[in-house]
Design a protein around this motif. Structure first.
Motif, short mmCIF file in Angstrom:
data_model
loop_
_atom_site.label_atom_id
_atom_site.label_comp_id
_atom_site.label_asym_id
_atom_site.label_seq_id
_atom_site.Cartn_x
_atom_site.Cartn_y
_atom_site.Cartn_z
N ALA A 1 0.90 -1.13 0.04
CA ALA A 1 0.03 0.03 0.20
C ALA A 1 0.90 1.26 -0.19
O ALA A 1 0.52 2.17 -0.97
CB ALA A 1 -0.96 -0.23 1.21
N LEU A 2 1.81 1.17 0.77
CA LEU A 2 3.01 2.22 0.70
C LEU A 2 3.67 2.70 -0.44
O LEU A 2 3.81 3.69 -1.08
CB LEU A 2 3.81 2.26 1.93
CG LEU A 2 3.10 2.28 3.50
CD1 LEU A 2 4.43 2.10 4.40
CD2 LEU A 2 2.51 3.50 3.67
N PRO B 1 -12.14 -0.96 7.76
CA PRO B 1 -11.74 0.24 7.78
C PRO B 1 -10.75 1.16 8.66
O PRO B 1 -10.13 1.90 8.26
CB PRO B 1 -13.15 1.15 8.50
CG PRO B 1 -14.03 -0.29 8.38
CD PRO B 1 -13.21 -1.54 8.17
N GLN B 2 -10.36 0.17 9.66
CA GLN B 2 -9.30 0.55 10.60
C GLN B 2 -7.99 0.32 10.07
O GLN B 2 -6.91 1.27 10.20
CB GLN B 2 -9.35 -0.04 12.14
CG GLN B 2 -10.62 0.43 12.92
CD GLN B 2 -10.45 1.93 13.46
OE1 GLN B 2 -10.47 2.98 12.67
NE2 GLN B 2 -10.38 1.98 14.64
N THR B 3 -7.94 -0.69 9.09
CA THR B 3 -6.77 -0.97 8.52
C THR B 3 -6.49 0.21 7.56
O THR B 3 -5.43 0.72 7.30
CB THR B 3 -6.57 -2.21 7.93
OG1 THR B 3 -6.87 -3.33 8.85
CG2 THR B 3 -5.62 -2.67 6.93
N ARG C 1 -3.30 2.93 7.07
CA ARG C 1 -2.48 3.18 5.84
C ARG C 1 -2.38 4.52 5.45
O ARG C 1 -1.41 4.93 5.20
CB ARG C 1 -3.03 2.36 4.75
CG ARG C 1 -2.77 0.54 4.92
CD ARG C 1 -3.57 -0.09 3.85
NE ARG C 1 -3.40 -1.62 4.10
CZ ARG C 1 -3.88 -2.67 3.43
NH1 ARG C 1 -4.54 -2.40 2.44
NH2 ARG C 1 -3.80 -3.86 3.73
N ASP C 2 -3.67 5.12 5.46
CA ASP C 2 -3.64 6.45 5.04
C ASP C 2 -2.76 7.31 5.98
O ASP C 2 -2.28 8.50 5.65
CB ASP C 2 -5.15 6.93 5.05
CG ASP C 2 -5.95 6.27 3.90
OD1 ASP C 2 -5.45 5.90 2.71
OD2 ASP C 2 -6.93 6.52 3.87
N PHE D 1 1.26 10.95 7.28
CA PHE D 1 2.78 11.38 7.99
C PHE D 1 3.90 11.47 7.36
O PHE D 1 4.69 12.45 7.51
CB PHE D 1 2.75 10.20 9.08
CG PHE D 1 4.09 10.35 10.13
CD1 PHE D 1 3.98 11.35 11.17
CD2 PHE D 1 4.98 9.45 9.93
CE1 PHE D 1 5.09 11.55 11.93
CE2 PHE D 1 6.47 9.68 10.61
CZ PHE D 1 6.24 10.65 11.77
N ILE D 2 4.20 10.44 6.44
CA ILE D 2 5.35 10.47 5.54
C ILE D 2 5.36 11.76 4.58
O ILE D 2 6.51 12.42 4.59
CB ILE D 2 5.46 9.27 4.77
CG1 ILE D 2 5.72 8.15 5.72
CG2 ILE D 2 6.56 9.58 3.80
CD1 ILE D 2 5.80 6.75 4.95
#
Length: 307
Positions: free
Chosen positions: A90-91, A287-289, A293-294, A299-300
């Protein structure tokens, strides 16, 4: 939890990592989408004779792409570079070169072996990320659980001679400083977590601790919470800590104490409690996963804009 009383917080020193290699940071849009090329290369052979591998998630595009090192969890005794593959994909698909590495496990060698692996991996990436179109002007870390413990030690003590003892002949003068660390359920207070395992009668967790912290007093020497309370001279880079509210492995109140201590020492720490979430909630779709990820991507993105 070990009694400490916040000893020596005013003595903790804050240092910002220097910029490595490039003079500017590539743009990063957390909402972007890229196809990926996934490959594997040998990182190094550890003292037990096992070949530690690096799994490369490379966006297909012009780049260069900001670089993130993934450090896996597993109670210091298990798991591998595959542990966080859904998060890594995902990232990377948002435009990050993500490199997940194996680390030495406690049955092979106790602390600080895996921290030495992580330190080596940062230096190795700084020397080699361009091979996969990666930029290391602000290299960061994503880490989970015990990998978060390793990441905190790596970030706070990047030049510790115990940790940078594995030579990298091609770039002997490159250090292991990083720009930021994003974590899911890090073991930020090793001894408090062990005491929790004792209270719960979790024999497996207690055994994992004793295998890794050998000799036993290293559970205090390498405890991020106690490092800050002792006022050690450390580097304080921005942290993101994501914590499950239902985590009975690393209790939220233990994590929150670390966050408070890190901030009091002068460090930046974004802390987010995820409702109805256990220790490894990101392992399951939901949803929490998606939120986690978002959150890591955002943050990055903020860290890459920070000068």
């Amino acid at each position: 939890m070990a009694a400490s009383g916040g000893i020596g917080l005013s003595a903790a020193r804050m240092f910002r990592p220097g910029v490595a290699h490039a003079t500017s940071v590539p743009s990063y849009d957390p909402g972007a989408r890229f196809d990926l090329a996934v490959s594997e290369v040998e990182l190094r052979r550890n003292s037990a004779g096992r070949v530690l591998m690096a799994r490369i998630y490379q966006p297909k595009g012009p780049g260069p792409f900001p670089t993130v090192l993934d450090l896996h969890g597993g109670a210091w005794n298990g798991k591998s570079r595959f542990a966080e593959e859904p998060m890594d994909r995902a990232l990377a698909a948002s435009g990050l070169l993500v490199v997940a590495v194996d680390m030495t496990l406690a049955p092979e060698a106790p602390y600080p072996a895996c921290v030495q692996d992580a330190n080596f991996a940062v230096r190795w990436l700084k020397a080699n990320a361009a091979t996969w179109n990666g930029d290391t002007s602000k290299i960061g870390i994503y880490a989970s659980s015990s990998g978060g413990h390793v990441a905190e030690l790596l970030a706070m003590r990047p030049r510790d001679p115990r940790y940078n003892s594995i030579p990298l002949a091609s770039v002997p003068n490159v250090d292991a400083t990083v720009a930021y660390v994003a974590m899911r359920s890090p073991i930020s207070s090793t001894f408090a977590r062990y005491e929790n395992a004792e209270r719960r009668g979790n024999e497996g967790m207690m055994k994992s601790n004793k295998m890794f912290f050998n000799p036993w007093e290293t559970i205090h020497e390498s405890n991020p919470q106690e490092i800050l309370e002792r006022g050690e001279k450390v580097m304080l880079v921005p942290f993101l800590i994501m914590q499950g509210a239902l985590d009975d492995n690393m209790l939220p109140e233990i994590q929150e104490k670390f966050v408070s201590t890190y901030r009091a020492a002068g460090g930046e720490c974004d802390y987010h409690l995820f409702a109805n979430s256990v220790h490894e909630w990101v392992a399951e779709p939901g949803p929490q996963t998606d939120k986690a990820r978002d959150m890591v991507k955002e943050f990055i993105a903020r860290q890459l804009k920070f000068d």
